[in-house]
Design a protein around this motif. Structure first.
Motif, PDB file in Angstrom:
ATOM      1  N   GLN A   1       0.806  -1.221   0.000  1.00 16.46           N
ATOM      2  CA  GLN A   1       0.000   0.000   0.000  1.00 16.46           C
ATOM      3  C   GLN A   1       0.841   1.273   0.000  1.00 16.46           C
ATOM      4  OE1 GLN A   1      -3.169   0.711  -0.362  1.00 16.46           O
ATOM      5  NE2 GLN A   1      -3.830  -1.400  -0.498  1.00 16.46           N
ATOM      6  N   ASP A   2       2.005   1.223   0.588  1.00 17.79           N
ATOM      7  CA  ASP A   2       2.831   2.417   0.795  1.00 17.79           C
ATOM      8  C   ASP A   2       3.631   2.705  -0.477  1.00 17.79           C
ATOM      9  OD1 ASP A   2       3.921   4.548   2.099  1.00 17.79           O
ATOM     10  OD2 ASP A   2       5.091   3.383   3.520  1.00 17.79           O
ATOM     11  N   LEU A   3       2.982   3.357  -1.461  1.00 15.51           N
ATOM     12  CA  LEU A   3       3.609   3.568  -2.755  1.00 15.51           C
ATOM     13  C   LEU A   3       4.625   4.711  -2.758  1.00 15.51           C
ATOM     14  CD1 LEU A   3       0.522   3.012  -5.090  1.00 15.51           C
ATOM     15  CD2 LEU A   3       2.189   1.347  -4.237  1.00 15.51           C
ATOM     16  N   ASP A   4       4.528   5.611  -1.789  1.00 13.14           N
ATOM     17  CA  ASP A   4       5.482   6.715  -1.650  1.00 13.14           C
ATOM     18  C   ASP A   4       6.128   6.609  -0.267  1.00 13.14           C
ATOM     19  OD1 ASP A   4       4.861   7.871  -4.182  1.00 13.14           O
ATOM     20  OD2 ASP A   4       3.059   8.773  -3.309  1.00 13.14           O
ATOM     21  N   PRO A   5       6.926   5.569  -0.022  1.00 15.57           N
ATOM     22  CA  PRO A   5       7.386   5.261   1.333  1.00 15.57           C
ATOM     23  C   PRO A   5       8.266   6.323   1.986  1.00 15.57           C
ATOM     24  CG  PRO A   5       8.542   3.902  -0.264  1.00 15.57           C
ATOM     25  CD  PRO A   5       7.460   4.623  -1.009  1.00 15.57           C
ATOM     26  N   ASP A   6       8.822   7.243   1.209  1.00 14.03           N
ATOM     27  CA  ASP A   6       9.683   8.270   1.802  1.00 14.03           C
ATOM     28  C   ASP A   6       8.992   9.613   1.968  1.00 14.03           C
ATOM     29  OD1 ASP A   6      11.865   6.572   2.081  1.00 14.03           O
ATOM     30  OD2 ASP A   6      12.476   6.919   0.005  1.00 14.03           O
ATOM     31  N   GLN A   7       7.724   9.719   1.612  1.00 15.18           N
ATOM     32  CA  GLN A   7       7.029  10.995   1.686  1.00 15.18           C
ATOM     33  C   GLN A   7       6.287  11.130   3.023  1.00 15.18           C
ATOM     34  OE1 GLN A   7       4.832  11.128  -2.053  1.00 15.18           O
ATOM     35  NE2 GLN A   7       6.506  12.242  -2.967  1.00 15.18           N
ATOM     36  N   TRP A   8       7.072  11.229   4.070  1.00 14.88           N
ATOM     37  CA  TRP A   8       6.536  11.423   5.415  1.00 14.88           C
ATOM     38  C   TRP A   8       7.619  12.009   6.298  1.00 14.88           C
ATOM     39  CZ3 TRP A   8       8.475   8.843   9.785  1.00 14.88           C
ATOM     40  CH2 TRP A   8       9.413   7.837   9.524  1.00 14.88           C
ATOM     41  N   GLY A   9       7.213  12.564   7.412  1.00 14.33           N
ATOM     42  CA  GLY A   9       8.150  13.078   8.389  1.00 14.33           C
ATOM     43  C   GLY A   9       7.465  13.212   9.737  1.00 14.33           C
ATOM     44  N   VAL A  10       8.266  13.163  10.791  1.00 15.94           N
ATOM     45  CA  VAL A  10       7.768  13.392  12.142  1.00 15.94           C
ATOM     46  C   VAL A  10       8.269  14.767  12.570  1.00 15.94           C
ATOM     47  CG1 VAL A  10       7.871  12.643  14.557  1.00 15.94           C
ATOM     48  CG2 VAL A  10       7.659  10.945  12.721  1.00 15.94           C
ATOM     49  N   VAL A  11       7.356  15.599  13.032  1.00 12.42           N
ATOM     50  CA  VAL A  11       7.672  16.969  13.424  1.00 12.42           C
ATOM     51  C   VAL A  11       7.566  17.089  14.942  1.00 12.42           C
ATOM     52  CG1 VAL A  11       7.060  19.394  13.118  1.00 12.42           C
ATOM     53  CG2 VAL A  11       6.727  17.774  11.229  1.00 12.42           C
ATOM     54  N   ASN A  12       8.621  17.551  15.567  1.00 13.94           N
ATOM     55  CA  ASN A  12       8.663  17.761  17.023  1.00 13.94           C
ATOM     56  C   ASN A  12       8.269  16.513  17.819  1.00 13.94           C
ATOM     57  OD1 ASN A  12       9.479  20.441  16.710  1.00 13.94           O
ATOM     58  ND2 ASN A  12       7.360  21.126  16.518  1.00 13.94           N
ATOM     59  N   GLY A  13       8.432  15.344  17.235  1.00 16.06           N
ATOM     60  CA  GLY A  13       8.146  14.091  17.931  1.00 16.06           C
ATOM     61  C   GLY A  13       6.677  13.789  18.124  1.00 16.06           C
ATOM     62  N   GLN A  14       5.784  14.725  17.796  1.00 15.62           N
ATOM     63  CA  GLN A  14       4.358  14.566  18.093  1.00 15.62           C
ATOM     64  C   GLN A  14       3.450  14.515  16.873  1.00 15.62           C
ATOM     65  OE1 GLN A  14       3.012  14.353  21.310  1.00 15.62           O
ATOM     66  NE2 GLN A  14       5.126  14.200  21.972  1.00 15.62           N
ATOM     67  N   THR A  15       3.960  14.886  15.700  1.00 21.13           N
ATOM     68  CA  THR A  15       3.122  15.008  14.506  1.00 21.13           C
ATOM     69  C   THR A  15       3.660  14.122  13.395  1.00 21.13           C
ATOM     70  OG1 THR A  15       2.518  17.278  15.045  1.00 21.13           O
ATOM     71  CG2 THR A  15       2.266  16.616  12.752  1.00 21.13           C
ATOM     72  N   LEU A  16       2.795  13.262  12.856  1.00 19.13           N
ATOM     73  CA  LEU A  16       3.124  12.482  11.668  1.00 19.13           C
ATOM     74  C   LEU A  16       2.536  13.226  10.473  1.00 19.13           C
ATOM     75  CD1 LEU A  16       4.245   9.975  10.239  1.00 19.13           C
ATOM     76  CD2 LEU A  16       2.050   8.844  10.708  1.00 19.13           C
ATOM     77  N   HIS A  17       3.421  13.702   9.587  1.00 20.75           N
ATOM     78  CA  HIS A  17       3.000  14.386   8.367  1.00 20.75           C
ATOM     79  C   HIS A  17       3.254  13.438   7.203  1.00 20.75           C
ATOM     80  CE1 HIS A  17       3.927  17.485   5.044  1.00 20.75           C
ATOM     81  NE2 HIS A  17       2.632  17.250   5.083  1.00 20.75           N
ATOM     82  N   MET A  18       2.222  13.205   6.377  1.00 22.64           N
ATOM     83  CA  MET A  18       2.346  12.315   5.216  1.00 22.64           C
ATOM     84  C   MET A  18       1.802  13.045   3.988  1.00 22.64           C
ATOM     85  SD  MET A  18       1.278   8.594   6.881  1.00 22.64           S
ATOM     86  CE  MET A  18      -0.443   8.820   6.592  1.00 22.64           C
ATOM     87  N   TRP A  19       2.453  12.838   2.841  1.00 21.96           N
ATOM     88  CA  TRP A  19       1.968  13.383   1.586  1.00 21.96           C
ATOM     89  C   TRP A  19       2.206  12.335   0.520  1.00 21.96           C
ATOM     90  CZ3 TRP A  19       6.256  14.601   4.217  1.00 21.96           C
ATOM     91  CH2 TRP A  19       7.479  14.564   3.568  1.00 21.96           C
ATOM     92  N   GLY A  20       1.376  12.350  -0.511  1.00 19.82           N
ATOM     93  CA  GLY A  20       1.437  11.288  -1.510  1.00 19.82           C
ATOM     94  C   GLY A  20       0.654  10.084  -1.036  1.00 19.82           C
TER      95      GLY A  20
END
Length: 181
Positions: A41-60
């Motif tokens: 399912q994870d077709l864009d496996p590198d399009q994510w980041g964790v911000v300040n340890g509390q936020t999961l940001h995903m795009w794509g």
């Protein structure tokens, strides 16, 4: 790897999102887990980041599994988090679910947003959420049992590049109101 997400509606920005651990709260304990790829399912496996340890940001097109080792979902279990989604681009499915394996995404899934319907629709918001919205879902009213993985999805198979964030994720049991007469 640095990412910048600007929430235009309020001029709020995230900076320095990294591929690293995300802190979530289970009961009264903080647990640090690193998101893993959900196979198939994870077709864009590198399009994510964790911000300040509390936020999961995903795009794509992203599906991430958080290994919680073992967690019991009972009738009073609640999941709450702060959610945002891009206003100009909508994923097919954005939401979360629980499973016993990291590749499982079809059971106990709660859709939050998206152009398609998938999983439990009770808490789906039809319009984009470009502002920070606290969401509280009584998952224990829908199923009970022991699970291992919290799956977070931003499904975008059609090639669009939608953005979502899940922040301040908490899983806890709410004691039922008991009133004495």
């Amino acid at each position: 790897f640095v990412l910048l997400l600007i929430c235009v509606s309020f001029g709020i920005s995230y900076a320095e999102g990294v591929h690293g651990p995300l802190t979530i709260t289970i009961g009264s304990n903080e647990v640090s887990v690193t998101p893993q790829t959900v196979s198939g399912q994870d077709l864009d496996p590198d399009q994510w980041g964790v911000v300040n340890g509390q936020t999961l940001h995903m795009w794509g097109n992203n599906w991430k599994a958080l290994d919680l080792t073992s967690i019991d979902i009972g009738p009073n279990t609640i999941v709450d988090f702060t959610f945002t989604s891009s206003a100009n681009m909508i994923a097919e499915v954005s939401g979360f679910g629980f499973h016993i394996e990291p590749w499982g995404y079809d059971t106990h899934f709660f859709q939050r947003h998206g152009s398609q319907s998938y999983g439990i629709q009770t808490y789906k918001d039809e319009s984009p959420t470009p502002y920070f919205k606290v969401v509280r879902i009584p998952v224990g009213q829908h199923f009970n049992g022991t699970v291992r993985y919290l799956i977070i999805a931003n499904d975008a198979d059609a090639g669009q590049n939608p953005s979502v964030t899940f922040s301040n994720i908490r899983i806890y049991n709410m004691e039922p109101d008991v009133t004495s007469s």
